[in-house]
Design a protein around this motif. Structure first.
Motif, PDB file in Angstrom:
ATOM      1  N   CYS A 642       2.860   2.617  -1.337  1.00  0.00           N
ATOM      2  CA  CYS A 642       1.507   2.122  -1.603  1.00  0.00           C
ATOM      3  C   CYS A 642       1.533   0.632  -1.955  1.00  0.00           C
ATOM      4  O   CYS A 642       0.652  -0.142  -1.553  1.00  0.00           O
ATOM      5  CB  CYS A 642       0.862   2.915  -2.738  1.00  0.00           C
ATOM      6  N   GLN A 643       2.529   0.234  -2.728  1.00  0.00           N
ATOM      7  CA  GLN A 643       2.611  -1.169  -3.126  1.00  0.00           C
ATOM      8  C   GLN A 643       3.075  -2.055  -1.973  1.00  0.00           C
ATOM      9  O   GLN A 643       2.649  -3.207  -1.850  1.00  0.00           O
ATOM     10  CB  GLN A 643       3.576  -1.312  -4.310  1.00  0.00           C
ATOM     11  N   LEU A 644       3.930  -1.512  -1.130  1.00  0.00           N
ATOM     12  CA  LEU A 644       4.524  -2.329  -0.085  1.00  0.00           C
ATOM     13  C   LEU A 644       3.670  -2.420   1.169  1.00  0.00           C
ATOM     14  O   LEU A 644       3.675  -3.450   1.861  1.00  0.00           O
ATOM     15  CB  LEU A 644       5.907  -1.775   0.267  1.00  0.00           C
ATOM     16  N   ARG A 645       2.886  -1.377   1.468  1.00  0.00           N
ATOM     17  CA  ARG A 645       2.218  -1.319   2.765  1.00  0.00           C
ATOM     18  C   ARG A 645       1.237  -2.469   2.972  1.00  0.00           C
ATOM     19  O   ARG A 645       1.248  -3.139   4.011  1.00  0.00           O
ATOM     20  CB  ARG A 645       1.522   0.019   2.967  1.00  0.00           C
ATOM     21  N   PRO A 714      -1.895  -0.978  -6.134  1.00  0.00           N
ATOM     22  CA  PRO A 714      -2.236   0.282  -5.444  1.00  0.00           C
ATOM     23  C   PRO A 714      -1.323   1.414  -5.918  1.00  0.00           C
ATOM     24  O   PRO A 714      -0.127   1.196  -6.160  1.00  0.00           O
ATOM     25  CB  PRO A 714      -2.014  -0.041  -3.974  1.00  0.00           C
ATOM     26  N   THR A 715      -1.872   2.595  -6.054  1.00  0.00           N
ATOM     27  CA  THR A 715      -1.104   3.755  -6.536  1.00  0.00           C
ATOM     28  C   THR A 715      -1.446   4.966  -5.671  1.00  0.00           C
ATOM     29  O   THR A 715      -2.545   5.058  -5.105  1.00  0.00           O
ATOM     30  CB  THR A 715      -1.430   4.074  -8.000  1.00  0.00           C
ATOM     31  N   PRO A 716      -0.509   5.915  -5.591  1.00  0.00           N
ATOM     32  CA  PRO A 716      -0.825   7.163  -4.873  1.00  0.00           C
ATOM     33  C   PRO A 716      -1.851   7.970  -5.652  1.00  0.00           C
ATOM     34  O   PRO A 716      -1.851   7.971  -6.883  1.00  0.00           O
ATOM     35  CB  PRO A 716       0.524   7.876  -4.791  1.00  0.00           C
ATOM     36  N   GLU A 730      -3.599   9.812  -0.792  1.00  0.00           N
ATOM     37  CA  GLU A 730      -3.942   8.488  -0.306  1.00  0.00           C
ATOM     38  C   GLU A 730      -3.507   7.438  -1.307  1.00  0.00           C
ATOM     39  O   GLU A 730      -3.150   7.757  -2.452  1.00  0.00           O
ATOM     40  CB  GLU A 730      -5.444   8.383  -0.054  1.00  0.00           C
ATOM     41  N   CYS A 731      -3.540   6.244  -0.849  1.00  0.00           N
ATOM     42  CA  CYS A 731      -3.233   5.126  -1.738  1.00  0.00           C
ATOM     43  C   CYS A 731      -4.540   4.457  -2.140  1.00  0.00           C
ATOM     44  O   CYS A 731      -5.301   4.007  -1.274  1.00  0.00           O
ATOM     45  CB  CYS A 731      -2.329   4.110  -1.046  1.00  0.00           C
ATOM     46  N   THR A 732      -4.810   4.429  -3.418  1.00  0.00           N
ATOM     47  CA  THR A 732      -5.966   3.661  -3.870  1.00  0.00           C
ATOM     48  C   THR A 732      -5.618   2.183  -3.820  1.00  0.00           C
ATOM     49  O   THR A 732      -4.474   1.787  -4.094  1.00  0.00           O
ATOM     50  CB  THR A 732      -6.342   4.058  -5.310  1.00  0.00           C
ATOM     51  N   VAL A 733      -6.582   1.371  -3.464  1.00  0.00           N
ATOM     52  CA  VAL A 733      -6.292  -0.056  -3.306  1.00  0.00           C
ATOM     53  C   VAL A 733      -6.077  -0.743  -4.647  1.00  0.00           C
ATOM     54  O   VAL A 733      -5.564  -1.855  -4.709  1.00  0.00           O
ATOM     55  CB  VAL A 733      -7.421  -0.755  -2.527  1.00  0.00           C
ATOM     56  N   GLY A 734      -6.428  -0.032  -5.725  1.00  0.00           N
ATOM     57  CA  GLY A 734      -6.246  -0.631  -7.043  1.00  0.00           C
ATOM     58  C   GLY A 734      -7.332  -1.636  -7.336  1.00  0.00           C
ATOM     59  O   GLY A 734      -8.210  -1.407  -8.161  1.00  0.00           O
TER      60      GLY A 734
END
Length: 845
Positions: A642-645, A714-716, A730-734
């Motif tokens: 999530c952080q890297l994508r 961003p976190t799962p 999903e990954c929240t955008v934070g």
């Protein structure tokens, strides 16, 4: 109140004069009284108060009632012959026939309590010795209530062997009443145990209009309500007389009801009247559940006329017992040839006349002339077919036997009592009487004067040869924990149905797991609808009142009877969409690698060296990273993916667009150099400046990503909002702002590249790569402009798919538009891959 009315009856009977009726008497030091239904019916004359009333007369000899009276006489003889019980005391008895009539039974009890003398003289202290110390009786609850209300005032003990009304357990109202038969409170609970055992939750109830029936109905309704084991479809009160219209109405109710089980708390005579109407209307298919009032004493019902309807009846019966020596005692009965004595008519003589169908002299007028026989008193009982001598199924008689012994043991304890030394100190009489019968039953009374309860469960068999049989198929008793226990031998039970199995009697079929009960308005609680549980809720047992919600990560299965883990959904490598996107990503990466190899191999050719080959290599490498970064959007989201994508996506595309922007600016600078006075423009776009510009522009995006990851990474996330039965990973955008700035920066560079390329699109053909960049950036901008609304409206893993598609589409667009024509020339048109062609006006380029 009730006692006032009973006292009024009492004094009214005193005014009627001396009482003479059927009697058995034996003298003794102490006298015990007894009241027994030796006759079924009676004729009581009207009281005109104008003359002395006549004595009532009884008819319809009842052999079993006479045997009960003889059982009391036998028990007293047995006690008198027992040297260890009441030594030096002879017990006598005075037994009256109550003719199954309240008035006659009441008068008999008063006569026993007050004596038969014309005048009673008491001491100055108004204390006199009553003729009897205690009374064994009555059979009916109503008569027992009336008599105990008077006897209780004088603390004269009365031990009933057949009165079952639970109301008689009230020690405040009936302080001297005891009984050797369980109360209806236990019988009702025994009935409920049978209903529960066979799953019968829907039954009809028939009762008699007296204390026996009414109290049983109230008790049954109360117990069913408390236990929740069933409901009553109807409650009908049988008429006392043979009211044909009322009986027809009751049978119609039974026919129309869906209840297949009928509980009958009735007397035998009422049951006979009812069955006449049942047989008339041919009402079959019912399972009868009989009270002790007619279970074991209903031989008159066990006929070919009634057994098609009553076969298979289950009933509660008084505990059967054995009385050794009773049959021999009964065989010794002899009539009293001098029966016209001071004690009234002799029961024995009436029994003799009934059994041998004869009359003692002087015979009634016309008896001899009509062919009637004269009794001699020497007839032999063993030579006549009579149920009187059948002692194999002693039930009320066994209770009479226990009642007499209970009084004898109580009297024995009293005679052994010494002043101030007990045995009554701190105890009550009912706790002291405790003995065992020869049959092995323990007899004791609880604090309410009731015997420890136990019942036999009986079954009426209709045998193939047309004969009938009543057999014991189990018992119901109270356990040491004061809980009713039922033991049934189901293999022995005869069911009067074609299936030879228990009938099913329910108002509504039980709700299976996955549904819950909803009561039908205006109907008993056993009538309900089964409503399926809503999604996300389950019941895993029958007849649940409500459904329970599944835990957060679980969902109901299709049957709604178990919670199962929710389906997890994300853009997986193993589903068709994920496979296609992965394949496209790897294909794009492979094509970039191939193109890069071609360019490296042909790096010295004019088409590769034209317009800054170093930037072309950088664009190919950045496009390769763009293709590869799309793989971070596929697979189950993790913290690191999530952080890297988005960081990888943002930096890769900024690197690509930055290189394209610099290439476009170089094209513009070269064009200006070609014009007079434009030589100074190119010095600002040397190799170092180009690299520095790309690095600077990419560093800005790296800074944006770093700030985003530090402030709101961003976190799962497990999303259950899209579909309740699924968990969408999903990954929240934070930070939405961070994501918007990242996309906005890419868009800004892309628009700038497009505008510059558009401005220089009409440069000479030598520099027509600007047209390719214009077309490529147009595709790029179109893809990402369309991406934003589609991404926002896409649910769950489709949002990731949309983003991957946008990445791949824009990457393929740039790859094809920028490098497709060059690869075409390098591979397929090498003749124009020359300096002359590149420097000339090569329209093919």
């Amino acid at each position: 109140g009730f006692r006032t009315r009973v006292l009024f009856l009492f004094f009214g009977f005193l005014l009627q004069g001396q009482f003479h009726l059927n009697i058995m008497h034996k003298t003794g030091d102490v006298i015990l009284g007894g009241l027994f239904p030796v006759h079924f019916f009676s004729s009581v004359p009207d009281l005109s108060f104008a003359s002395e009333p006549q004595q009532p007369s009884c008819h319809g000899f009842y052999v079993q009632g006479f045997r009960q009276a003889q059982t009391m006489a036998f028990a007293i003889d047995e006690i008198n012959n027992n040297s260890s019980l009441l030594p030096n005391v002879t017990v006598g008895y005075t037994l009256y026939d109550n003719c199954a009539e309240l008035g006659i039974g009441f008068r008999g009890a008063l006569s026993l309590a007050s004596g038969q003398e014309e005048q009673i003289i008491l001491h100055n202290t108004c204390v006199g010795k009553p003729p009897v110390l205690a009374i064994v009786g009555e059979t009916s609850s109503t008569r027992s209530i009336a008599i105990s209300s008077i006897l209780g005032l004088y603390r004269v003990p009365m031990v009933s062997y057949f009165a079952t009304c639970s109301c008689l357990s009230d020690r405040q109202k009936y302080p001297s009443f005891f009984r050797t038969i369980p109360s209806d409170a236990f019988q009702v609970r025994a009935m409920i145990q049978i209903l529960k055992h066979f799953g019968w939750t829907w039954a009809g109830l028939l009762i008699t209009d007296d204390d026996y029936g009414l109290h049983a109905a109230r008790s049954l309704q109360s117990e069913l309500s408390l236990s929740g084991e069933g409901c009553l479809a109807y409650v009908e009160v049988l008429p006392w007389d043979k009211d044909t219209d009322e009986l027809r109405r009751i049978v119609d109710v039974m026919k129309q009801s869906t209840a297949r089980v009928v509980i009958a708390f009735v007397h035998l005579s009422h049951m006979i009247n009812l069955m006449e109407e049942v047989a008339k209307q041919n009402v079959t298919g019912l399972q009868w559940l009989a009270s002790e009032g007619w279970t074991a004493t209903g031989a008159v019902l066990q006929t070919p006329k009634f057994m098609p309807y009553l076969g298979g009846t289950l009933g509660i019966a008084i505990r059967r017992g054995e009385i050794p020596g009773l049959r021999e005692f009964l065989l010794q009965i002899r009539p009293d040839l001098h029966h016209n004595n001071n004690y009234g008519n002799s029961m024995v003589n009436q029994f003799w006349e009934f059994t041998f169908q004869c009359r003692f002299a002087p015979a009634p007028a016309g008896w001899v002339e009509g062919g009637g026989a004269i009794c001699t008193g020497k007839e032999d009982l063993e030579n006549v077919n009579t149920k009187f001598l059948d002692v194999s199924n002693l039930r009320p008689e066994y209770n009479v036997y226990k009642a007499v012994y209970a009084l004898a043991y109580a009297l024995d304890d009293m005679l052994q009592c010494k002043p101030r030394r007990g045995p009554f100190s701190g105890h009550s009489l009912n706790h002291l009487v405790n003995f065992s019968t020869p049959f092995g039953d323990q007899v004791s009374f609880d604090e309410n004067g009731d015997v420890v309860p136990i019942y036999d469960v009986m079954n009426w068999l209709w045998l193939p040869d047309g004969s009938t049989k009543v057999q014991n198929v189990g018992e119901v008793k109270r356990s040491a924990f004061k809980v009713e226990e039922i033991i049934l031998d189901e293999d022995k039970i005869f069911w009067n149905f074609e299936s030879k199995k228990p009938v099913r009697s329910v108002c509504s079929e039980s709700c299976p797991p996955g549904t819950h009960m909803v009561r039908k308005k205006g109907e008993p609680k056993c009538c309900f609808d089964c409503i399926p549980c809503s999604e996300g809720k389950i019941t895993n047992k029958r007849n649940s009142l409500e459904c329970t919600s599944c835990p957060e990560d679980f969902w109901s299965n299709p049957q709604r009877d178990h919670c199962v883990p929710k389906k997890t959904e994300f853009l997986s490598y193993f589903e068709p969409l994920g496979i296609c996107l992965t394949a496209a990503s790897l294909l794009g990466t492979f094509i970039c690698t191939v193109v890069l190899g071609i360019f490296i191999y042909h790096r010295r050719t004019p088409i590769v060296r034209a317009n800054n080959s170093e930037l072309s290599f950088q664009v190919l490498l950045s496009l390769k990273l763009c293709f590869l970064c799309s793989l971070l959007f596929i697979g189950r989201p993790r913290m690191w993916t999530c952080q890297l994508r988005h960081a990888a996506f943002g930096i890769s595309f900024v690197l690509c667009v930055s290189c394209i922007l610099v290439k476009t600016m170089v094209v513009l600078a070269v064009f200006k150099v070609s014009k007079p006075g434009g030589g100074t423009s190119l010095k600002w776009f040397g190799a170092m400046q180009q690299r520095g510009t790309v690095l600077f522009l990419t560093s800005i995006q790296a800074a944006i990503c770093t700030a985003w990851l530090v402030s709101a990474s961003p976190t799962p996330h497990k999303n259950t909002q899209y579909q309740n039965d699924k968990i969408v990973y999903e990954c929240t955008v934070g930070s939405t702002v961070g994501f918007a700035v990242l996309l906005g920066y890419i868009g800004m560079l892309a628009v700038l590249s497009f505008l510059i390329a558009f401005l220089v699109r009409n440069l000479p053909d030598s520099f027509n790569e600007a047209k390719l960049i214009t077309f490529g950036m147009l595709i790029f901008c179109a893809v990402w402009v369309a991406f934003v609304p589609v991404y926002i409206s896409s649910p769950g893993n489709y949002a990731d798919a949309v983003e991957v598609f946008a990445i791949l589409a824009s990457s393929f667009g740039l790859l094809i538009t920028l490098f497709g024509p060059k690869c075409y020339i390098i591979l397929l048109r090498p003749e124009i891959n020359t300096k002359k062609a590149v420097m000339g006006r090569g329209a093919e380029l």
